[in-house]
Design a protein around this motif. Structure first.
Motif, PDB file in Angstrom:
ATOM      1  N   MET A   1       0.862  -1.173   0.000  1.00  0.00           N
ATOM      2  CA  MET A   1       0.000   0.000   0.000  1.00  0.00           C
ATOM      3  C   MET A   1       0.901   1.227   0.000  1.00  0.00           C
ATOM      4  O   MET A   1       1.735   1.409   0.892  1.00  0.00           O
ATOM      5  CB  MET A   1      -0.920   0.023   1.223  1.00  0.00           C
ATOM      6  CG  MET A   1      -1.552  -1.320   1.580  1.00  0.00           C
ATOM      7  SD  MET A   1      -2.332  -2.163   0.190  1.00  0.00           S
ATOM      8  CE  MET A   1      -3.743  -1.110  -0.079  1.00  0.00           C
ATOM      9  N   ARG A   2       0.749   2.062  -1.000  1.00  0.00           N
ATOM     10  CA  ARG A   2       1.568   3.268  -1.152  1.00  0.00           C
ATOM     11  C   ARG A   2       0.791   4.457  -0.596  1.00  0.00           C
ATOM     12  O   ARG A   2      -0.249   4.834  -1.130  1.00  0.00           O
ATOM     13  CB  ARG A   2       1.897   3.473  -2.627  1.00  0.00           C
ATOM     14  CG  ARG A   2       2.695   4.704  -2.988  1.00  0.00           C
ATOM     15  CD  ARG A   2       2.868   4.663  -4.499  1.00  0.00           C
ATOM     16  NE  ARG A   2       3.644   5.752  -5.048  1.00  0.00           N
ATOM     17  CZ  ARG A   2       3.116   6.746  -5.792  1.00  0.00           C
ATOM     18  NH1 ARG A   2       1.818   6.784  -6.024  1.00  0.00           N
ATOM     19  NH2 ARG A   2       3.896   7.677  -6.307  1.00  0.00           N
ATOM     20  N   LEU A   3       1.303   5.021   0.494  1.00  0.00           N
ATOM     21  CA  LEU A   3       0.674   6.169   1.139  1.00  0.00           C
ATOM     22  C   LEU A   3       1.543   7.389   0.878  1.00  0.00           C
ATOM     23  O   LEU A   3       2.701   7.443   1.311  1.00  0.00           O
ATOM     24  CB  LEU A   3       0.540   5.955   2.649  1.00  0.00           C
ATOM     25  CG  LEU A   3      -0.528   4.986   3.166  1.00  0.00           C
ATOM     26  CD1 LEU A   3      -0.179   3.543   2.821  1.00  0.00           C
ATOM     27  CD2 LEU A   3      -0.694   5.153   4.665  1.00  0.00           C
ATOM     28  N   THR A   4       1.002   8.352   0.150  1.00  0.00           N
ATOM     29  CA  THR A   4       1.753   9.577  -0.096  1.00  0.00           C
ATOM     30  C   THR A   4       1.306  10.640   0.891  1.00  0.00           C
ATOM     31  O   THR A   4       0.117  10.780   1.205  1.00  0.00           O
ATOM     32  CB  THR A   4       1.542  10.070  -1.534  1.00  0.00           C
ATOM     33  OG1 THR A   4       0.147  10.139  -1.830  1.00  0.00           O
ATOM     34  CG2 THR A   4       2.218   9.114  -2.516  1.00  0.00           C
ATOM     35  N   LEU A   5       2.263  11.394   1.396  1.00  0.00           N
ATOM     36  CA  LEU A   5       2.018  12.397   2.433  1.00  0.00           C
ATOM     37  C   LEU A   5       2.027  13.795   1.817  1.00  0.00           C
ATOM     38  O   LEU A   5       2.920  14.131   1.040  1.00  0.00           O
ATOM     39  CB  LEU A   5       3.083  12.312   3.516  1.00  0.00           C
ATOM     40  CG  LEU A   5       3.212  10.954   4.220  1.00  0.00           C
ATOM     41  CD1 LEU A   5       4.358  10.997   5.228  1.00  0.00           C
ATOM     42  CD2 LEU A   5       1.909  10.574   4.907  1.00  0.00           C
ATOM     43  N   THR A   6       1.025  14.585   2.180  1.00  0.00           N
ATOM     44  CA  THR A   6       0.967  15.970   1.739  1.00  0.00           C
ATOM     45  C   THR A   6       0.734  16.874   2.949  1.00  0.00           C
ATOM     46  O   THR A   6       0.335  16.418   4.022  1.00  0.00           O
ATOM     47  CB  THR A   6      -0.175  16.200   0.735  1.00  0.00           C
ATOM     48  OG1 THR A   6      -1.441  16.124   1.418  1.00  0.00           O
ATOM     49  CG2 THR A   6      -0.141  15.162  -0.386  1.00  0.00           C
ATOM     50  N   ARG A   7       0.955  18.166   2.742  1.00  0.00           N
ATOM     51  CA  ARG A   7       0.718  19.137   3.810  1.00  0.00           C
ATOM     52  C   ARG A   7      -0.755  19.261   4.166  1.00  0.00           C
ATOM     53  O   ARG A   7      -1.101  19.801   5.213  1.00  0.00           O
ATOM     54  CB  ARG A   7       1.260  20.509   3.408  1.00  0.00           C
ATOM     55  CG  ARG A   7       2.773  20.630   3.462  1.00  0.00           C
ATOM     56  CD  ARG A   7       3.257  21.972   2.925  1.00  0.00           C
ATOM     57  NE  ARG A   7       2.708  23.100   3.647  1.00  0.00           N
ATOM     58  CZ  ARG A   7       1.962  24.066   3.094  1.00  0.00           C
ATOM     59  NH1 ARG A   7       1.657  24.021   1.809  1.00  0.00           N
ATOM     60  NH2 ARG A   7       1.534  25.076   3.819  1.00  0.00           N
ATOM     61  N   HIS A   8      -1.642  18.762   3.300  1.00  0.00           N
ATOM     62  CA  HIS A   8      -3.075  18.800   3.610  1.00  0.00           C
ATOM     63  C   HIS A   8      -3.432  17.869   4.773  1.00  0.00           C
ATOM     64  O   HIS A   8      -4.427  18.085   5.466  1.00  0.00           O
ATOM     65  CB  HIS A   8      -3.894  18.364   2.395  1.00  0.00           C
ATOM     66  CG  HIS A   8      -3.762  19.252   1.202  1.00  0.00           C
ATOM     67  ND1 HIS A   8      -3.991  20.602   1.238  1.00  0.00           N
ATOM     68  CD2 HIS A   8      -3.425  18.969  -0.094  1.00  0.00           C
ATOM     69  CE1 HIS A   8      -3.808  21.121   0.036  1.00  0.00           C
ATOM     70  NE2 HIS A   8      -3.465  20.151  -0.777  1.00  0.00           N
ATOM     71  N   LEU A   9      -2.659  16.815   4.966  1.00  0.00           N
ATOM     72  CA  LEU A   9      -3.010  15.789   5.945  1.00  0.00           C
ATOM     73  C   LEU A   9      -2.729  16.251   7.366  1.00  0.00           C
ATOM     74  O   LEU A   9      -1.783  17.012   7.615  1.00  0.00           O
ATOM     75  CB  LEU A   9      -2.241  14.503   5.648  1.00  0.00           C
ATOM     76  CG  LEU A   9      -2.572  13.845   4.297  1.00  0.00           C
ATOM     77  CD1 LEU A   9      -1.589  12.733   3.985  1.00  0.00           C
ATOM     78  CD2 LEU A   9      -4.007  13.323   4.294  1.00  0.00           C
ATOM     79  N   GLN A  10      -3.531  15.761   8.295  1.00  0.00           N
ATOM     80  CA  GLN A  10      -3.392  16.105   9.703  1.00  0.00           C
ATOM     81  C   GLN A  10      -2.819  14.918  10.477  1.00  0.00           C
ATOM     82  O   GLN A  10      -2.819  13.786   9.997  1.00  0.00           O
ATOM     83  CB  GLN A  10      -4.761  16.510  10.255  1.00  0.00           C
ATOM     84  CG  GLN A  10      -5.388  17.688   9.530  1.00  0.00           C
ATOM     85  CD  GLN A  10      -6.836  17.926   9.906  1.00  0.00           C
ATOM     86  OE1 GLN A  10      -7.377  17.257  10.779  1.00  0.00           O
ATOM     87  NE2 GLN A  10      -7.463  18.893   9.257  1.00  0.00           N
ATOM     88  N   GLN A  11      -2.336  15.214  11.656  1.00  0.00           N
ATOM     89  CA  GLN A  11      -1.766  14.160  12.497  1.00  0.00           C
ATOM     90  C   GLN A  11      -2.777  13.044  12.730  1.00  0.00           C
ATOM     91  O   GLN A  11      -2.441  11.847  12.649  1.00  0.00           O
ATOM     92  CB  GLN A  11      -1.308  14.749  13.829  1.00  0.00           C
ATOM     93  CG  GLN A  11      -0.605  13.740  14.741  1.00  0.00           C
ATOM     94  CD  GLN A  11      -0.047  14.404  15.990  1.00  0.00           C
ATOM     95  OE1 GLN A  11      -0.343  15.557  16.284  1.00  0.00           O
ATOM     96  NE2 GLN A  11       0.758  13.670  16.744  1.00  0.00           N
ATOM     97  N   ALA A  12      -4.046  13.397  12.975  1.00  0.00           N
ATOM     98  CA  ALA A  12      -5.080  12.390  13.223  1.00  0.00           C
ATOM     99  C   ALA A  12      -5.308  11.500  12.005  1.00  0.00           C
ATOM    100  O   ALA A  12      -5.652  10.317  12.144  1.00  0.00           O
ATOM    101  CB  ALA A  12      -6.386  13.067  13.621  1.00  0.00           C
ATOM    102  N   ASP A  13      -5.111  12.048  10.799  1.00  0.00           N
ATOM    103  CA  ASP A  13      -5.263  11.243   9.580  1.00  0.00           C
ATOM    104  C   ASP A  13      -4.207  10.144   9.531  1.00  0.00           C
ATOM    105  O   ASP A  13      -4.504   8.991   9.185  1.00  0.00           O
ATOM    106  CB  ASP A  13      -5.135  12.124   8.336  1.00  0.00           C
ATOM    107  CG  ASP A  13      -6.185  13.218   8.273  1.00  0.00           C
ATOM    108  OD1 ASP A  13      -7.304  12.989   8.776  1.00  0.00           O
ATOM    109  OD2 ASP A  13      -5.877  14.292   7.725  1.00  0.00           O
ATOM    110  N   ILE A  14      -2.978  10.504   9.867  1.00  0.00           N
ATOM    111  CA  ILE A  14      -1.883   9.543   9.823  1.00  0.00           C
ATOM    112  C   ILE A  14      -2.060   8.472  10.895  1.00  0.00           C
ATOM    113  O   ILE A  14      -1.904   7.274  10.636  1.00  0.00           O
ATOM    114  CB  ILE A  14      -0.534  10.282   9.969  1.00  0.00           C
ATOM    115  CG1 ILE A  14      -0.312  11.183   8.739  1.00  0.00           C
ATOM    116  CG2 ILE A  14       0.624   9.298  10.149  1.00  0.00           C
ATOM    117  CD1 ILE A  14       0.852  12.135   8.872  1.00  0.00           C
ATOM    118  N   VAL A  15      -2.435   8.899  12.094  1.00  0.00           N
ATOM    119  CA  VAL A  15      -2.697   7.933  13.160  1.00  0.00           C
ATOM    120  C   VAL A  15      -3.836   7.002  12.752  1.00  0.00           C
ATOM    121  O   VAL A  15      -3.774   5.782  12.947  1.00  0.00           O
ATOM    122  CB  VAL A  15      -3.031   8.661  14.475  1.00  0.00           C
ATOM    123  CG1 VAL A  15      -3.486   7.667  15.540  1.00  0.00           C
ATOM    124  CG2 VAL A  15      -1.823   9.456  14.972  1.00  0.00           C
ATOM    125  N   GLY A  16      -4.886   7.557  12.159  1.00  0.00           N
ATOM    126  CA  GLY A  16      -6.056   6.763  11.804  1.00  0.00           C
ATOM    127  C   GLY A  16      -5.786   5.721  10.757  1.00  0.00           C
ATOM    128  O   GLY A  16      -6.191   4.558  10.890  1.00  0.00           O
TER     129      GLY A  16
END
Length: 451
Positions: free
Chosen positions: A385-400
């Motif tokens: 699973m390829r997860l790309t990170l952007t500045r739009h994402l929040q800490q809770a999104d990554i934890v979730g």
């Protein structure tokens, strides 16, 4: 990965290439049937963090616009203003006539990269313009086995001319040096083709080692595709490759302007003006293809000005914080990421494609969209699973998203007769030691570790 030339359907069952095409068709067709591929957004407007798909709002871990500049008002206004001044298109080969915006745009990019820059309609078309000209018949090419498919397309043009071409295992500099020793007295130049940041696993090219080889072998040249490396790292966002090899006289770098740069097209960064002029004059896709259109020229110029401003290091630092969160929480939850996460591409190791499809469904049901990476985008049995990170994402999104993976993946693997540890051991067979990551700005160093 290198993509072989396409063959007609009649050859699909009698050749290795045909078997590859059959497998690719099966995987992609399954993704379409199961509603995880060839998807469409349903939003009337986008804001960057989420997308609506199949009636569900999903947190978007599939965008390559790492800095989130596609939503920057300055880029939107510049794009609209360019259309207002020049129309929706300027339909002419650049060999005959180009919009005056090109001159200013390439000057801005040349400042950003510190070397002559040539704008191309796409990165792929840039490769097709440059590679057949810069690589001569008396040269040899050694290509990384995981280099982007667009480089593989350009390589086919060299193969048709009889240029000597070899593939080596991914980032294996020992194999590269062995071949350099064998070939250095037979060929005028030996080119190494690779990526700066590899697009699936997100791992970094071994640039410190490549620098050593450039010093040791006078006829070694590098052609590096840094499509996923620019904007989020390097001075002025000039990228991962440029952070190590800026100004080197035997390095050509290409960049995508429609990922983190948030405009359109591509750019080729040359070590000297003469090479740029040769490709600008004789590049086949520049002679016989259309130009970048006004809206993207306007957006690109606005993006370049942002990159050259004091704002850029702050944006880079904000993205680095999201990488820290991803590393921290993945370790805490036991999620098997491809090692040494140093780019905005996080790859969760799954192994067999069946487990990948199951995990993709679990993630979408929980409200997350990621990229399911199966053959042909990754080797067989290296699904993830390829997860790309952007500045739009929040800490809770990554934890979730990591919490869903941490719960679902061990269950899926156990049902398939394997485990997280076994999958990690298989992936480890392919890996080489990672180079030290490049800090994009001093501001990054001040970011506290995730609590």
């Amino acid at each position: 990965m290198l993509v072989p030339p396409f063959l007609p359907p009649s050859a699909m069952t009698t050749t290795r290439n045909g078997q590859n095409l059959t497998s690719a068709m099966e995987n992609i067709s399954r993704g379409i049937r199961e509603g995880v591929a060839h998807l469409r957004t349903e939003n009337e407007r986008l804001e960057g963090r989420t997308i609506q798909v199949q009636g569900r709002e999903l947190v978007h871990f599939g965008s390559c616009s790492y800095l989130g500049l596609e939503m920057d008002t300055r880029l939107k206004v510049a794009s609209a203003e360019a259309i207002g001044r020049y129309g929706t298109q300027f339909s002419s080969s650049r060999t005959f006539m180009e919009l005056g915006l090109y001159e200013e745009y390439e000057a801005l990019l040349s400042r950003m990269f510190g070397a002559p820059a040539l704008v191309t309609p796409t990165t792929t078309l840039g490769h097709l313009a440059a590679v057949p000209l810069v690589v001569k018949d008396s040269d040899a090419v050694i290509m990384d086995h995981q280099a982007h498919a667009s480089l593989g397309m350009a390589i086919q043009l060299l193969r048709a001319r009889g240029v000597h071409i070899e593939l080596i295992r991914h980032s294996r500099l020992d194999m590269l040096e062995n071949r350099l020793n064998k070939l250095q007295n037979k060929y005028r130049k030996i080119w190494y083709f690779g990526d700066g940041v590899y697009s699936m696993y997100g791992d970094l090219a071994p640039l410190p080692g490549l620098m050593r080889l450039l010093e040791a072998y006078d006829n070694l040249w590098l052609y590096m595709d840094d499509a996923h490396g620019i904007s989020w790292t390097g001075p002025y966002g000039s990228g991962y490759v440029n952070s190590w090899l800026s100004g080197h006289p035997r390095v050509i770098m290409t960049a995508s302007l429609n990922k983190s740069f948030a405009a359109g097209g591509g750019a080729i960064i040359f070590p000297n003006q003469e090479m740029k002029q040769e490709v600008r004059t004789l590049g086949s896709t520049l002679i016989f293809g259309g130009p970048l259109q006004p809206a993207m020229l306007g957006a690109g110029m606005a993006s370049a000005r942002v990159h050259l401003s004091p704002e850029l290091p702050v944006m880079q630092a904000e993205l680095q914080q999201r990488l820290k969160w991803m590393r921290h929480y993945a370790t805490e939850m036991g999620v098997p990421l491809y090692p040494n996460l140093s780019s905005p591409i996080a790859f969760v190791e799954v192994g067999a494609h069946e487990g990948g499809f199951q995990l993709m469904h679990r993630l979408m049901e929980a409200g997350y969209f990621v990229n399911l990476s199966v053959f042909p985008s990754v080797p067989r049995l290296r699904t993830g699973m390829r997860l790309t990170l952007t500045r739009h994402l929040q800490q809770a999104d990554i934890v979730g998203v990591l919490a869903v993976i941490a719960e679902a993946l061990p269950q899926i693997l156990k049902a398939g007769g394997t485990s997280v540890e076994a999958v990690q051991a298989e992936f480890a067979k392919d890996q080489t030691p990672a180079p030290e990551p490049v800090a994009p700005a001093e501001a990054v160093l001040a970011i506290p570790d995730a609590a």
